[in-house]
Design an enzyme around this catalytic site. Structure first.
Site, mmCIF file in Angstrom:
data_model
loop_
_atom_site.group_PDB
_atom_site.id
_atom_site.type_symbol
_atom_site.label_atom_id
_atom_site.label_comp_id
_atom_site.label_asym_id
_atom_site.label_seq_id
_atom_site.Cartn_x
_atom_site.Cartn_y
_atom_site.Cartn_z
ATOM 1 N N LYS A 168 -4.097 6.986 -12.205
ATOM 2 C CA LYS A 168 -3.001 6.190 -12.737
ATOM 3 C C LYS A 168 -2.643 5.191 -11.742
ATOM 4 O O LYS A 168 -2.525 4.041 -12.132
ATOM 5 C CB LYS A 168 -1.733 7.030 -13.138
ATOM 6 C CG LYS A 168 -0.808 6.305 -13.905
ATOM 7 C CD LYS A 168 0.497 7.021 -14.018
ATOM 8 C CE LYS A 168 1.345 7.153 -12.906
ATOM 9 N NZ LYS A 168 2.717 7.720 -13.160
ATOM 10 N N ASP A 184 0.487 6.329 -18.154
ATOM 11 C CA ASP A 184 1.460 7.142 -17.749
ATOM 12 C C ASP A 184 2.061 8.035 -19.012
ATOM 13 O O ASP A 184 1.309 8.051 -19.926
ATOM 14 C CB ASP A 184 2.566 6.299 -17.276
ATOM 15 C CG ASP A 184 3.212 5.397 -18.353
ATOM 16 O OD1 ASP A 184 2.531 5.389 -19.507
ATOM 17 O OD2 ASP A 184 4.161 4.655 -18.092
#
Length: 202
Positions: free
Chosen positions: A131, A149
Site C-alpha cells: 500500500k 487502504d
C-alpha cells in the site's frame, strides 16, 4: 452509491467502473494527497508516519523531521531518541522511528539515497508494504497505481466493482476494470468516497 452484487461479466464491471470514475471525478475535482511533501523521500516518510494516524497530525510533525533530516543519509544516521521525540504524537513512535531509519539506511546502501520508482524495489524497504509503495508510485512518480487502504477495500467490496477478501485481491480487481484515463485519480476519489460517504458504519 448503493451496495449491489458483482456484475456477471468483466465488460459490465468496466462499464460500471467508467460510470463511477466519471461521477467521482465530478464529485471530487480537487482530490489530491493530503500529506505535505516536496520530494519522494518526504512522501515516503510521511506515508510511513501516517499509519494509524491522521494526515493532519502527520503534517504537524513532518516539517521538523524534514528540516532535521533532509536526506536519507541524515535520517539513517539520526539519533533515535531525538527522532522518536519528534514523531511521538503520531503513535507507535518507537516502531515508526526504527522503520524510518532502516528504510533510509537501505536507500543509502542500495539506491544511492534515492527513492526507487519501481514497486519491486519499494516493497523491499523496511516498513514499506504494498500500500505504501503504491501511494509513493501514484503520487510522487505519477504512476496509475491503486493503493488499497481500508476505505478503498470497503468501496471495492460494497459496490461490487472489485470484490475481494484481501487488499491485493481488491487492488487486482480495480486495476483490471478501471479505465486508463481514470487510474491516476481513482486512488484519491475512492479514498474520499470511503471517508465521507461509504463509511464503515453504513
Amino acid at each position: 452509491m448503493a451496495t449491489v452484487g458483482a456484475p456477471a461479466t468483466r465488460t459490465a464491471l468496466v462499464r460500471r467502473a467508467r460510470r463511477m470514475g466519471r461521477i467521482l471525478g465530478e464529485t471530487y475535482p480537487d482530490a489530491h494527497c493530503e500529506l505535505d511533501f516536496e520530494n519522494p523521500l518526504q512522501l515516503l516518510v510521511a506515508t510511513i508516519l501516517s499509519a494509524q494516524c491522521t494526515d493532519s497530525r502527520v503534517n504537524m510533525v513532518t516539517p521538523q523531521v524534514f528540516a532535521a533530516y533532509p536526506t536519507a543519509a541524515d535520517l539513517a544516521g539520526a539519533d533515535r531518541d531525538e527522532l522518536e521525540q519528534m514523531i511521538v504524537s503520531t503513535g507507535f513512535f518507537r516502531a515508526k522511528a526504527k522503520s524510518l531509519q532502516l528504510m533510509a539506511a537501505r536507500l543509502v546502501a542500495d539506491h544511492d539515497g534515492q527513492v526507487p520508482g519501481r514497486l519491486a524495489d519499494l516493497v523491499t524497504l523496511p516498513g514499506v508494504g504494498r500500500k505504501t509503495a503504491n501511494v509513493v508510485l501514484n503520487i510522487a512518480f505519477g504512476q496509475p497505481t491503486m493503493a488499497v487502504d481500508t476505505h478503498i477495500f470497503r468501496v471495492g467490496n460494497r459496490t461490487g466493482i472489485a470484490p475481494g477478501k484481501t487488499p491485493l485481491a481488491v487492488e487486482t480487481g480495480l486495476e483490471a476494470v478501471t479505465p486508463k484515463e481514470y487510474k491516476q485519480g481513482a486512488h484519491h476519489w475512492l479514498i474520499l468516497h470511503g471517508r465521507h460517504v461509504c463509511k464503515a458504519r453504513k
